[in-house]
Scaffold this active site. Sequence first.
Site, mmCIF file in Angstrom:
data_model
loop_
_atom_site.group_PDB
_atom_site.id
_atom_site.type_symbol
_atom_site.label_atom_id
_atom_site.label_comp_id
_atom_site.label_asym_id
_atom_site.label_seq_id
_atom_site.Cartn_x
_atom_site.Cartn_y
_atom_site.Cartn_z
ATOM 1 N N CYS A 172 0.861 -1.181 0.000
ATOM 2 C CA CYS A 172 0.000 0.000 0.000
ATOM 3 C C CYS A 172 0.897 1.231 0.000
ATOM 4 O O CYS A 172 1.980 1.206 0.589
ATOM 5 C CB CYS A 172 -0.908 -0.007 1.234
ATOM 6 S SG CYS A 172 -2.042 1.388 1.334
ATOM 7 N N HIS A 202 -5.107 0.023 5.832
ATOM 8 C CA HIS A 202 -6.083 1.111 5.960
ATOM 9 C C HIS A 202 -6.694 1.193 7.359
ATOM 10 O O HIS A 202 -7.749 1.795 7.552
ATOM 11 C CB HIS A 202 -7.182 1.009 4.889
ATOM 12 C CG HIS A 202 -6.687 1.324 3.522
ATOM 13 N ND1 HIS A 202 -7.499 1.379 2.409
ATOM 14 C CD2 HIS A 202 -5.434 1.608 3.062
ATOM 15 C CE1 HIS A 202 -6.775 1.673 1.337
ATOM 16 N NE2 HIS A 202 -5.520 1.814 1.711
ATOM 17 N N TYR A 255 -7.471 6.809 6.871
ATOM 18 C CA TYR A 255 -8.721 6.058 6.787
ATOM 19 C C TYR A 255 -9.414 5.912 8.140
ATOM 20 O O TYR A 255 -10.609 5.610 8.185
ATOM 21 C CB TYR A 255 -8.466 4.660 6.195
ATOM 22 C CG TYR A 255 -8.223 4.688 4.705
ATOM 23 C CD1 TYR A 255 -9.241 4.410 3.800
ATOM 24 C CD2 TYR A 255 -6.968 4.992 4.192
ATOM 25 C CE1 TYR A 255 -9.025 4.441 2.432
ATOM 26 C CE2 TYR A 255 -6.725 5.032 2.826
ATOM 27 C CZ TYR A 255 -7.762 4.758 1.947
ATOM 28 O OH TYR A 255 -7.540 4.812 0.595
#
Length: 437
Positions: A172, A202, A255
Site C-alpha cells: 500500500c 487502511h 482512513y
Amino acid sequence: MASRGIKIAVIGGGSSYTPELMEGLIRNVDILPVREVWLVDIEAGREKLDIVGSLAKRMVEKAAVPIKVHLTLNRREAIAGADYVVTQLRVGLLDARARDERIPLKYGCIGQETTGAGGFAKALRTIPVILDICKDIEELSPNAVLFNFTNPAGLVTEAVLKYSNVKCVGLCNLPIGMRMSIAKALSVDESRIQTEMVGINHLNWTTRIFLDGDDITDSFLDKYVGAADMTPKNIPDLRWDRDLLNALHAVPCGYLRYYYMTDQMLEEQLESARTVGTRAEVVKRVEAELFELYRDVNLAVKPKQLEQRGGAYYSEAAVRLMTSMYNNTRDIQTVNVRNGHTIPFLPPDVSIEVNCVIGRDGAYPLQPTAELSGSARGLLQVVKAYESLTVEAAVHGDRLAALEALTVHPLIPSVSVAKKLLHEILAANEAYLPQFK
C-alpha cells in the site's frame, strides 16, 4: 535471474497507475535489472492497455534503458517464468466502484472503496480472481513473488496467504505516504524519518516517529493536529482532535477518520454524492483526462496530473520493495504479511500491516516496540474479525459468513441494515459473484 535480468508481469497493466510503476523501474534499473515488463489486461481493458503500453514503451525509449515492454491479453504467457508478479486490478472497473460507494449511502452508511460495505463488495468480487491468478503462478512460475497492490489490499493478501501457496507481500502507498508527509511537516528529507506502524491495511497507527534516530513522537503529536496535507487525496483532510491523539499516543492513518469521525465523513460523502459525485465518479473524470494525455505520442514521461489520481508514491513503494528483495538489503519497510505472533491479540493466520525486514526470501515482521491503546486494540480485533469473515464469504460463497461480516463491522449499525446491504450488493454484483449462485 541474474544472467537474463528480471521478468515482471503486471496484472491490470492498463491501469492509469502503470506510468508510476514504469517510472520507478526505469529510475532504478541499475540496481533492479529489469529486462522484461509484461503488461496484462482483459478484453474490456484492451484500449487502455494499448494507450498505457504505448506510453510505457516511449518512456523506456526516452530513458534509453534495456527494458522490453510486452502487451498481452494472455495472462498465462505473462506469468510464465516471471520473477515478480504485480496485481493492480479492478474487477468491475470504476462503474462497480461507484456502486460500492452509492449503495451504502442509501442506508446511511459510509460508502468507500476499501472501508465498510464498499470494501466488502469489492473484496467479494476481487478475491476469487486473485486466487485464480495464484493458480497460474503456482503452475507456471512457482518461485515468483506476488506483490499485491489490489484493494482491499489486506483482505486480498489474507486470502492469498490462507488459500494459495504463492509467496505474497501486500503493498500500500499509505505507509510511505505517511513518512513523506511527516518529513514534509518537519521540512526535512524523508531519509531522515523512521516510523513504527502497527495495524492492518487502511487501519493502522504510527506509534513511534524518529528523526535521525531520535524519538520525536511526543513533540510531533503536538504539531500534527494543525498539519495540513497529511492525508491521501481520496480522503477529506479533516483535522484530528488533540485529545484523541493524546489518548491514542499515536498518529492514526487517514482512513481512521471513517471510524473516529463517522458523522462528519458521512455528511461529506452525502454532499459530494449530491454535487460533484462519489470518489469513483470524480476519478472517472480524472482518468479520462489522464488517458487523453497518455494518447499524446509526444508524451514520454509520467504526467504531473497522475498525482491527482490518489496513487502518489505507488512506484516508490513498489520498486523499493522489489529492489530490497532482489538485493537482499535487509532494510525495514511497512507491508502486509502473515501475522504469526507479531500482534499477539490477533489470530496467527491473518494479514497485518507492520514494519518488516525485507530480504531475498521475503518480508519478516518485526515485533512492535510501542503498545497500542486499548481502544485501538479493540477496533483492530473487530475489523479483523470482519475481514476474516469476508475472506471466507468470498472464497466459499457463504451468505451467513457474509451477513456476519457486515453485522460485526463498526460502520454498519444493525443486522437489519446488514441484511439490506448484503441483498443489494449481491444483486448489483451478480455477474461477478458466481460463488454465491
